[in-house]
Design a protein around this motif. Sequence first.
Motif, PDB file in Angstrom:
ATOM      1  N   ASN A  83       0.820  -1.218   0.000  1.00 53.58           N
ATOM      2  CA  ASN A  83       0.000   0.000   0.000  1.00 53.58           C
ATOM      3  C   ASN A  83       0.849   1.261   0.000  1.00 53.58           C
ATOM      4  OD1 ASN A  83      -2.757  -0.742  -0.124  1.00 53.58           O
ATOM      5  ND2 ASN A  83      -2.619  -1.522   1.965  1.00 53.58           N
ATOM      6  N   ILE A  84       1.942   1.259   0.735  1.00 48.55           N
ATOM      7  CA  ILE A  84       2.836   2.420   0.758  1.00 48.55           C
ATOM      8  C   ILE A  84       3.427   2.656  -0.627  1.00 48.55           C
ATOM      9  CG2 ILE A  84       5.031   3.281   1.662  1.00 48.55           C
ATOM     10  CD1 ILE A  84       4.331   1.838   4.302  1.00 48.55           C
ATOM     11  N   LEU A  85       3.875   1.582  -1.263  1.00 45.57           N
ATOM     12  CA  LEU A  85       4.432   1.708  -2.616  1.00 45.57           C
ATOM     13  C   LEU A  85       3.381   2.200  -3.607  1.00 45.57           C
ATOM     14  CD1 LEU A  85       6.630  -1.507  -2.768  1.00 45.57           C
ATOM     15  CD2 LEU A  85       7.435   0.852  -2.655  1.00 45.57           C
ATOM     16  N   ALA A  86       2.171   1.658  -3.529  1.00 48.77           N
ATOM     17  CA  ALA A  86       1.102   2.083  -4.431  1.00 48.77           C
ATOM     18  C   ALA A  86       0.737   3.552  -4.203  1.00 48.77           C
ATOM     19  CB  ALA A  86      -0.125   1.199  -4.239  1.00 48.77           C
ATOM     20  N   TYR A  87       0.693   3.973  -2.953  1.00 50.46           N
ATOM     21  CA  TYR A  87       0.378   5.369  -2.636  1.00 50.46           C
ATOM     22  C   TYR A  87       1.427   6.305  -3.240  1.00 50.46           C
ATOM     23  CZ  TYR A  87      -0.164   9.646   0.041  1.00 50.46           C
ATOM     24  OH  TYR A  87      -0.300  10.961   0.401  1.00 50.46           O
ATOM     25  N   HIS A  88       2.691   5.984  -3.039  1.00 54.33           N
ATOM     26  CA  HIS A  88       3.738   6.869  -3.545  1.00 54.33           C
ATOM     27  C   HIS A  88       3.809   6.870  -5.070  1.00 54.33           C
ATOM     28  CE1 HIS A  88       5.878   8.548  -0.094  1.00 54.33           C
ATOM     29  NE2 HIS A  88       5.397   7.490   0.543  1.00 54.33           N
ATOM     30  N   GLY A  93       2.749  10.576  -6.515  1.00 50.54           N
ATOM     31  CA  GLY A  93       3.385  10.890  -7.783  1.00 50.54           C
ATOM     32  C   GLY A  93       4.882  11.108  -7.715  1.00 50.54           C
ATOM     33  N   ASP A  94       5.517  10.829  -6.570  1.00 47.30           N
ATOM     34  CA  ASP A  94       6.968  11.017  -6.490  1.00 47.30           C
ATOM     35  C   ASP A  94       7.730   9.738  -6.806  1.00 47.30           C
ATOM     36  OD1 ASP A  94       6.404   9.615  -4.185  1.00 47.30           O
ATOM     37  OD2 ASP A  94       7.442  10.974  -2.836  1.00 47.30           O
ATOM     38  N   GLY A  95       7.015   8.679  -7.118  1.00 50.60           N
ATOM     39  CA  GLY A  95       7.655   7.430  -7.508  1.00 50.60           C
ATOM     40  C   GLY A  95       8.084   6.592  -6.317  1.00 50.60           C
ATOM     41  N   ILE A  96       8.596   5.434  -6.627  1.00 50.77           N
ATOM     42  CA  ILE A  96       8.984   4.490  -5.574  1.00 50.77           C
ATOM     43  C   ILE A  96      10.469   4.561  -5.261  1.00 50.77           C
ATOM     44  CG2 ILE A  96       7.079   2.907  -6.019  1.00 50.77           C
ATOM     45  CD1 ILE A  96       9.043   1.198  -7.631  1.00 50.77           C
ATOM     46  N   PHE A  97      11.148   5.594  -5.736  1.00 53.94           N
ATOM     47  CA  PHE A  97      12.583   5.701  -5.510  1.00 53.94           C
ATOM     48  C   PHE A  97      12.920   6.658  -4.361  1.00 53.94           C
ATOM     49  CE2 PHE A  97      12.165   4.339  -9.940  1.00 53.94           C
ATOM     50  CZ  PHE A  97      12.790   3.108  -9.804  1.00 53.94           C
ATOM     51  N   ASN A  98      11.984   6.823  -3.449  1.00 47.73           N
ATOM     52  CA  ASN A  98      12.218   7.572  -2.224  1.00 47.73           C
ATOM     53  C   ASN A  98      13.190   6.753  -1.369  1.00 47.73           C
ATOM     54  OD1 ASN A  98      11.984   8.800   0.305  1.00 47.73           O
ATOM     55  ND2 ASN A  98       9.807   9.233   0.007  1.00 47.73           N
TER      56      ASN A  98
END
Length: 124
Positions: A83-88, A93-98
């Motif tokens: 869910n965290i990955l899907a939200y981001h 919209g900042d992608g999953i590369f946080n």
Amino acid sequence: MKYATLAASIMLGLLFVTFSSIFFFGTMPEQKLNPEETHFMAAFGPTGYMKFVKVFEMLGGILLLVPKTRNLGLLCVGPVIVNILAYHQLVKGDGIFNPILIVICALSLFLLWAERKAWAGLVK
């Protein structure tokens, strides 16, 4: 390997316990939300779903801290991580590369790999 697994589970468990504690104690800093996030939180917050997710986050984090219950903790936080990955990716919209997302995913994948014999029954 034993100490690396223990360190990874402690770090991941403390991350989840800390973030869920911040939510429950109401000490989350105010953030400027984009319109998509505002609409998402308007539907997500009042329903109580956020509290439900945070309870699983807290429970999974606590279970990760105890070595005998590590796999059960991973089972609890697995859907939360998705869910965290899907939200981001989809809402924020900042992608999953946080960087924090990369750390969370790397630690959880390492723990899954370290306990692969225990998880093998699910895929066989």
